[in-house]
Enzyme design. Structure first.
Site, PDB file in Angstrom:
ATOM      1  N   ASN A  10      31.921  43.677  36.059  1.00 18.82           N
ATOM      2  CA  ASN A  10      33.331  44.064  36.067  1.00 18.82           C
ATOM      3  C   ASN A  10      34.135  42.819  35.695  1.00 18.82           C
ATOM      4  O   ASN A  10      34.325  41.938  36.532  1.00 18.82           O
ATOM      5  CB  ASN A  10      33.721  44.575  37.463  1.00 18.82           C
ATOM      6  CG  ASN A  10      35.199  44.930  37.557  1.00 18.82           C
ATOM      7  OD1 ASN A  10      35.908  44.930  36.544  1.00 18.82           O
ATOM      8  ND2 ASN A  10      35.661  45.223  38.760  1.00 18.82           N
ATOM      9  N   TRP A  11      34.544  42.777  34.446  1.00 19.63           N
ATOM     10  CA  TRP A  11      35.277  41.585  33.978  1.00 19.63           C
ATOM     11  C   TRP A  11      36.697  41.537  34.532  1.00 19.63           C
ATOM     12  O   TRP A  11      37.380  40.534  34.361  1.00 19.63           O
ATOM     13  CB  TRP A  11      35.328  41.557  32.440  1.00 19.63           C
ATOM     14  CG  TRP A  11      34.025  41.243  31.774  1.00 19.63           C
ATOM     15  CD1 TRP A  11      32.817  41.003  32.381  1.00 19.63           C
ATOM     16  CD2 TRP A  11      33.798  41.107  30.362  1.00 19.63           C
ATOM     17  NE1 TRP A  11      31.865  40.744  31.437  1.00 19.63           N
ATOM     18  CE2 TRP A  11      32.435  40.795  30.188  1.00 19.63           C
ATOM     19  CE3 TRP A  11      34.608  41.228  29.236  1.00 19.63           C
ATOM     20  CZ2 TRP A  11      31.865  40.599  28.923  1.00 19.63           C
ATOM     21  CZ3 TRP A  11      34.042  41.041  27.977  1.00 19.63           C
ATOM     22  CH2 TRP A  11      32.683  40.722  27.833  1.00 19.63           C
ATOM     23  N   LYS A  12      37.168  42.626  35.120  1.00 18.01           N
ATOM     24  CA  LYS A  12      38.553  42.711  35.592  1.00 18.01           C
ATOM     25  C   LYS A  12      39.505  42.319  34.438  1.00 18.01           C
ATOM     26  O   LYS A  12      39.200  42.595  33.287  1.00 18.01           O
ATOM     27  CB  LYS A  12      38.739  41.861  36.848  1.00 18.01           C
ATOM     28  CG  LYS A  12      37.679  42.219  37.924  1.00 18.01           C
ATOM     29  CD  LYS A  12      37.904  41.597  39.259  1.00 18.01           C
ATOM     30  CE  LYS A  12      36.801  42.051  40.223  1.00 18.01           C
ATOM     31  NZ  LYS A  12      36.981  41.529  41.563  1.00 18.01           N
ATOM     32  N   HIS A  98      38.371  51.015  42.738  1.00 21.72           N
ATOM     33  CA  HIS A  98      38.193  49.603  43.102  1.00 21.72           C
ATOM     34  C   HIS A  98      39.277  49.197  44.106  1.00 21.72           C
ATOM     35  O   HIS A  98      40.419  49.641  43.999  1.00 21.72           O
ATOM     36  CB  HIS A  98      38.267  48.724  41.846  1.00 21.72           C
ATOM     37  CG  HIS A  98      37.763  47.349  42.106  1.00 21.72           C
ATOM     38  ND1 HIS A  98      38.517  46.398  42.753  1.00 21.72           N
ATOM     39  CD2 HIS A  98      36.560  46.769  41.854  1.00 21.72           C
ATOM     40  CE1 HIS A  98      37.798  45.284  42.870  1.00 21.72           C
ATOM     41  NE2 HIS A  98      36.609  45.482  42.333  1.00 21.72           N
ATOM     42  N   GLU A 100      41.005  46.668  44.343  1.00 19.63           N
ATOM     43  CA  GLU A 100      42.202  46.060  43.747  1.00 19.63           C
ATOM     44  C   GLU A 100      43.158  47.138  43.241  1.00 19.63           C
ATOM     45  O   GLU A 100      44.379  46.969  43.270  1.00 19.63           O
ATOM     46  CB  GLU A 100      41.777  45.098  42.615  1.00 19.63           C
ATOM     47  CG  GLU A 100      41.111  43.852  43.205  1.00 19.63           C
ATOM     48  CD  GLU A 100      40.075  43.198  42.325  1.00 19.63           C
ATOM     49  OE1 GLU A 100      39.998  43.517  41.124  1.00 19.63           O
ATOM     50  OE2 GLU A 100      39.314  42.351  42.847  1.00 19.63           O
ATOM     51  N   GLU A 170      31.728  47.804  48.250  1.00 22.10           N
ATOM     52  CA  GLU A 170      32.310  46.482  48.050  1.00 22.10           C
ATOM     53  C   GLU A 170      33.189  46.133  49.256  1.00 22.10           C
ATOM     54  O   GLU A 170      34.385  46.493  49.277  1.00 22.10           O
ATOM     55  CB  GLU A 170      33.171  46.460  46.779  1.00 22.10           C
ATOM     56  CG  GLU A 170      32.402  46.726  45.505  1.00 22.10           C
ATOM     57  CD  GLU A 170      33.078  46.090  44.293  1.00 22.10           C
ATOM     58  OE1 GLU A 170      32.419  45.302  43.629  1.00 22.10           O
ATOM     59  OE2 GLU A 170      34.268  46.377  44.044  1.00 22.10           O
ATOM     60  N   GLY A 176      35.504  38.167  45.645  1.00 22.18           N
ATOM     61  CA  GLY A 176      36.175  36.980  45.130  1.00 22.18           C
ATOM     62  C   GLY A 176      36.347  35.879  46.159  1.00 22.18           C
ATOM     63  O   GLY A 176      37.097  34.927  45.933  1.00 22.18           O
ATOM     64  N   SER A 216      30.996  38.905  45.693  1.00 19.81           N
ATOM     65  CA  SER A 216      30.404  37.558  45.589  1.00 19.81           C
ATOM     66  C   SER A 216      28.903  37.595  45.340  1.00 19.81           C
ATOM     67  O   SER A 216      28.161  36.759  45.861  1.00 19.81           O
ATOM     68  CB  SER A 216      30.749  36.723  46.822  1.00 19.81           C
ATOM     69  OG  SER A 216      32.160  36.578  46.929  1.00 19.81           O
ATOM     70  N   GLY A 237      31.672  40.670  39.835  1.00 22.95           N
ATOM     71  CA  GLY A 237      32.949  40.242  39.279  1.00 22.95           C
ATOM     72  C   GLY A 237      32.831  38.859  38.670  1.00 22.95           C
ATOM     73  O   GLY A 237      32.342  38.685  37.549  1.00 22.95           O
ATOM     74  N   GLY A 238      33.231  37.834  39.419  1.00 26.27           N
ATOM     75  CA  GLY A 238      33.312  36.460  38.916  1.00 26.27           C
ATOM     76  C   GLY A 238      32.072  35.999  38.161  1.00 26.27           C
ATOM     77  O   GLY A 238      32.177  35.429  37.069  1.00 26.27           O
TER      78      GLY A 238
HETATM   79  P1  13P Z   1      33.287  39.172  42.845  1.00 27.14           P
HETATM   80  O1  13P Z   1      31.855  39.292  42.369  1.00 27.14           O
HETATM   81  O2  13P Z   1      34.110  38.220  42.042  1.00 27.14           O
HETATM   82  O3  13P Z   1      33.359  38.939  44.320  1.00 27.14           O
HETATM   83  O4  13P Z   1      33.966  40.609  42.587  1.00 27.14           O
HETATM   84  C1  13P Z   1      33.331  41.744  43.043  1.00 27.14           C
HETATM   85  C2  13P Z   1      34.019  42.926  42.484  1.00 27.14           C
HETATM   86  O5  13P Z   1      35.154  43.205  42.847  1.00 27.14           O
HETATM   87  C3  13P Z   1      33.326  43.699  41.457  1.00 27.14           C
HETATM   88  O6  13P Z   1      33.980  44.888  41.199  1.00 27.14           O
END
Ligand code: 13P
Length: 257
Positions: A10-12, A98, A100, A170, A176, A216, A237-238
């Site tokens: 997930n590149w966001k 998600h 967010e 999640e 994050g 994470s 994510g990251g």
């Molecule tokens: P991180 O891997 O950056 O914690 O993000 C997880 C996430 O929200 C994937 O959708």
């Protein structure tokens, strides 16, 4: 049938067009074919989708997903992208719910149920995300909280619809933050989610559903997470923004899942 294993990026809202396509090329050119039952999925911002789909269309182990879509099929919804538009591009997956988006756009169970149904009508596979905030875990209420997020959306689906859904647990406190759920904490929740599916649908269906962990996830913890029996992969994510890190997580999946 066993649940398939997915490692999903997930590149966001990261990577503009050229750096994003370069990253995708770096990842796919270094990836040896995955065994049957395993897939790598990349969910970039919308602007990358068409090129990303073209670059991966001949691979049977790499798929492209979107990070969201609108609940309606079409119409006067300025700035939005619909599920039929994604289906037209042959996109396979859509992340929905998600944390967010729940936080920033007020997405709730009612809205997400309608979005899941719209996505399923277009023969796309939703990746439904859910997970508790820190205070809820501190209070020991995480299973009740997650059950509610499952029930208000999945409880509205038929078994045939449910079979097409991928789940992603999640925990918000792990997103994050660098603070991952321990493999034991994650496994306890994943086992709980599978028992919810068995109770609500059937044991047979519960065994077929892919349940991802997100929060994470990185090369240093992926193997231990993937070794857990009810963890079928990760939503990353990251660490998905770096080709080496993301590939290392995919490789951990190849060994264990
Ligand atoms: P991180 O891997 O950056 O914690 O993000 C997880 C996430 O929200 C994937 O959708």
């Amino acid at each position: 049938m066993k649940a398939k294993s997915l490692v999903v990026a997930n590149w966001k809202m990261n990577k503009s067009y050229v750096p994003g396509i370069m990253l995708l090329n770096q990842i796919i050119s270094a990836l040896d074919p995955l065994p049957e039952g395993q897939e790598m999925v990349i969910c970039p911002p919308y602007i990358h989708l068409q090129t990303a789909q073209t670059l991966t269309k001949d691979r049977f182990d790499v798929y492209i997903g979107a990070q969201n879509c609108h609940v309606q099929k079409e119409g006067a919804y300025t700035g939005e992208i619909s599920a039929p538009m994604l289906a037209d591009l042959d996109i396979k997956y859509v992340i929905l719910g998600h944390s967010e988006r729940r936080r920033d756009f007020g997405e709730n169970g009612k809205m997400l149920t309608a979005k899941l149904k719209q996505v399923l009508r277009q023969n796309l596979q939703p990746i439904y995300c859910f997970g508790e905030p820190l205070q809820v875990r501190k209070d020991g209420q995480e299973q009740a909280f997650v059950e509610q997020q499952l029930q208000e959306v999945l409880g509205q689906l038929s078994p045939q619809q449910m079979e097409q859904v991928v789940l992603a647990y999640e925990p918000i406190w792990a997103i994050g933050t660098g603070q991952t759920a321990s493999p034991e904490e994650a496994e306890a929740m994943h086992a709980f989610i599978r028992s919810y599916l068995a109770k609500t649908f059937s044991e047979e269906l519960a065994q077929k559903i892919t349940i991802l962990y997100g929060g994470s996830c990185k090369p240093s913890n992926a193997s231990a997470l993937f070794a857990q029996p009810n963890i079928n992969g990760a939503l990353v994510g990251g660490a998905s923004l770096n080709a080496d890190d993301f590939l290392a997580i995919v490789e951990a999946g190849r060994e264990k899942l």
